[in-house]
Design a protein around this motif. Sequence first.
Motif, PDB file in Angstrom:
ATOM      1  N   ASN A 230      -1.384 -13.340  35.766  1.00  0.00           N
ATOM      2  CA  ASN A 230      -1.821 -14.753  35.897  1.00  0.00           C
ATOM      3  C   ASN A 230      -1.733 -15.459  37.355  1.00  0.00           C
ATOM      4  OD1 ASN A 230      -2.655 -15.080  33.098  1.00  0.00           O
ATOM      5  ND2 ASN A 230      -0.535 -15.478  32.549  1.00  0.00           N
ATOM      6  N   GLY A 231      -2.050 -14.416  38.234  1.00  0.00           N
ATOM      7  CA  GLY A 231      -1.870 -14.945  39.572  1.00  0.00           C
ATOM      8  C   GLY A 231      -0.379 -14.925  40.193  1.00  0.00           C
ATOM      9  N   THR A 232       0.515 -14.568  39.573  1.00  0.00           N
ATOM     10  CA  THR A 232       2.075 -14.429  39.908  1.00  0.00           C
ATOM     11  C   THR A 232       2.564 -13.050  40.018  1.00  0.00           C
ATOM     12  OG1 THR A 232       2.524 -16.474  38.832  1.00  0.00           O
ATOM     13  CG2 THR A 232       4.374 -15.030  39.314  1.00  0.00           C
ATOM     14  N   THR A 233       3.022 -12.763  41.370  1.00  0.00           N
ATOM     15  CA  THR A 233       3.401 -11.166  41.545  1.00  0.00           C
ATOM     16  C   THR A 233       4.899 -11.029  41.072  1.00  0.00           C
ATOM     17  OG1 THR A 233       2.020 -10.883  43.472  1.00  0.00           O
ATOM     18  CG2 THR A 233       4.061  -9.548  43.223  1.00  0.00           C
ATOM     19  N   LEU A 234       5.011 -10.317  40.127  1.00  0.00           N
ATOM     20  CA  LEU A 234       6.448 -10.021  39.204  1.00  0.00           C
ATOM     21  C   LEU A 234       7.399  -8.928  39.966  1.00  0.00           C
ATOM     22  CD1 LEU A 234       5.161 -10.254  35.706  1.00  0.00           C
ATOM     23  CD2 LEU A 234       5.745 -12.031  37.144  1.00  0.00           C
ATOM     24  N   ALA A 235       6.689  -8.049  40.468  1.00  0.00           N
ATOM     25  CA  ALA A 235       7.528  -6.969  41.169  1.00  0.00           C
ATOM     26  C   ALA A 235       6.467  -6.059  42.209  1.00  0.00           C
ATOM     27  CB  ALA A 235       7.971  -6.008  40.328  1.00  0.00           C
ATOM     28  N   THR A 236       6.822  -5.567  43.061  1.00  0.00           N
ATOM     29  CA  THR A 236       6.234  -4.737  44.090  1.00  0.00           C
ATOM     30  C   THR A 236       6.841  -3.557  44.464  1.00  0.00           C
ATOM     31  OG1 THR A 236       7.476  -5.718  45.852  1.00  0.00           O
ATOM     32  CG2 THR A 236       5.360  -6.736  45.284  1.00  0.00           C
ATOM     33  N   THR A 237       6.105  -2.596  44.643  1.00  0.00           N
ATOM     34  CA  THR A 237       6.619  -1.138  44.944  1.00  0.00           C
ATOM     35  C   THR A 237       6.429  -0.724  46.494  1.00  0.00           C
ATOM     36  OG1 THR A 237       5.812  -0.552  42.646  1.00  0.00           O
ATOM     37  CG2 THR A 237       6.238   1.209  44.211  1.00  0.00           C
ATOM     38  N   SER A 238       7.424  -0.119  46.805  1.00  0.00           N
ATOM     39  CA  SER A 238       7.616   0.103  48.305  1.00  0.00           C
ATOM     40  C   SER A 238       6.806   1.508  48.574  1.00  0.00           C
ATOM     41  CB  SER A 238       9.112   0.334  48.705  1.00  0.00           C
ATOM     42  OG  SER A 238       9.393   1.672  47.992  1.00  0.00           O
ATOM     43  N   ALA A 239       6.427   1.756  49.743  1.00  0.00           N
ATOM     44  CA  ALA A 239       5.904   3.006  49.952  1.00  0.00           C
ATOM     45  C   ALA A 239       6.671   4.037  49.579  1.00  0.00           C
ATOM     46  CB  ALA A 239       5.595   3.076  51.649  1.00  0.00           C
ATOM     47  N   LEU A 240       6.387   5.305  49.417  1.00  0.00           N
ATOM     48  CA  LEU A 240       7.289   6.688  49.257  1.00  0.00           C
ATOM     49  C   LEU A 240       7.842   7.054  50.495  1.00  0.00           C
ATOM     50  CD1 LEU A 240       4.643   8.546  46.883  1.00  0.00           C
ATOM     51  CD2 LEU A 240       6.858   8.036  46.167  1.00  0.00           C
ATOM     52  N   SER A 241       9.148   7.485  50.241  1.00  0.00           N
ATOM     53  CA  SER A 241       9.905   7.960  51.569  1.00  0.00           C
ATOM     54  C   SER A 241      10.117   9.350  51.255  1.00  0.00           C
ATOM     55  CB  SER A 241      11.235   7.336  51.703  1.00  0.00           C
ATOM     56  OG  SER A 241      11.947   8.037  52.690  1.00  0.00           O
ATOM     57  N   GLY A 242       9.679  10.458  51.972  1.00  0.00           N
ATOM     58  CA  GLY A 242       9.768  11.833  51.951  1.00  0.00           C
ATOM     59  C   GLY A 242       8.939  12.376  50.612  1.00  0.00           C
ATOM     60  N   GLY A 243       8.300  11.355  50.174  1.00  0.00           N
ATOM     61  CA  GLY A 243       7.215  11.972  48.916  1.00  0.00           C
ATOM     62  C   GLY A 243       7.708  11.690  47.645  1.00  0.00           C
TER      63      GLY A 243
END
Length: 254
Positions: A230-243
């Motif tokens: 509903n338009g709210t970001t609840l959690a974000t995921t970082s880029a992978l480090s070392g895959g």
Amino acid sequence: MSATPRRTLAVAAALTAVLGSAAPALAVSAPALVNAPMAATAHPLTAHGGILHSTSSNWSGYAATGQKFTSVTASWVQPAASCNGDDTYSSFWIGLDGDGSSSVEQTGSEVDCSGGSPQYYAWYEMYPAYPVNFSNTVRPGDHFTASVTESGSGAFTLKLSDTTAGWSHTVSKTLKNAALASAEIIAEAPSDSTGALPLTDFGKINFTGATANGKSIGSFSPENITMASNGTTLATTSALSGGSAFSVTWKNES
């Protein structure tokens, strides 16, 4: 902190209401909440630097798709919850299936807020069957390692180890119709019959050693999943480090 699973408490309370306060204590195994398949939003997948990005109302993390997957592994440190008086829920797990399929074979840990207090525990689940909680104590800062493996003919081995507390469980289950179409490492807002529930403020969780089919999860150009509703970001995921290493951060930002 060890706690009676929220699911048992809810059903026991209902029995007390029906039978009266003198009703005997019963071992109840009828949980109301589950860790469900990914609920994808209407937003299309987008690609950035070889990684697909998607949005879900209940998952955040990485999911690999596009071929048959028979194993997944990862490690993480149990995060602490910030409870504000609301009832909220969060789980952290690895599994096979659930991204585009109707079953999930998974194991992990959890922290929920109930009445302003955090409740920590660990579990396995062969969705659509309900999760089964382990009786061992779980504390923030505990180091977990986990694996889920399918060895043929629907035979699954789910292993979860708390290397800080020194306990481990290996569970053997059979699910004949598993799609084996995805492998994932996920922070989730668990669901009830109405859908995803409010997400516990867990701060940040770090996953390491994330592999699928014996290779780093990054080898499969996996989906980077943002949890939003509903338009709210609840959690974000970082880029992978070392895959094979990444973090998921609680947000709850419009």
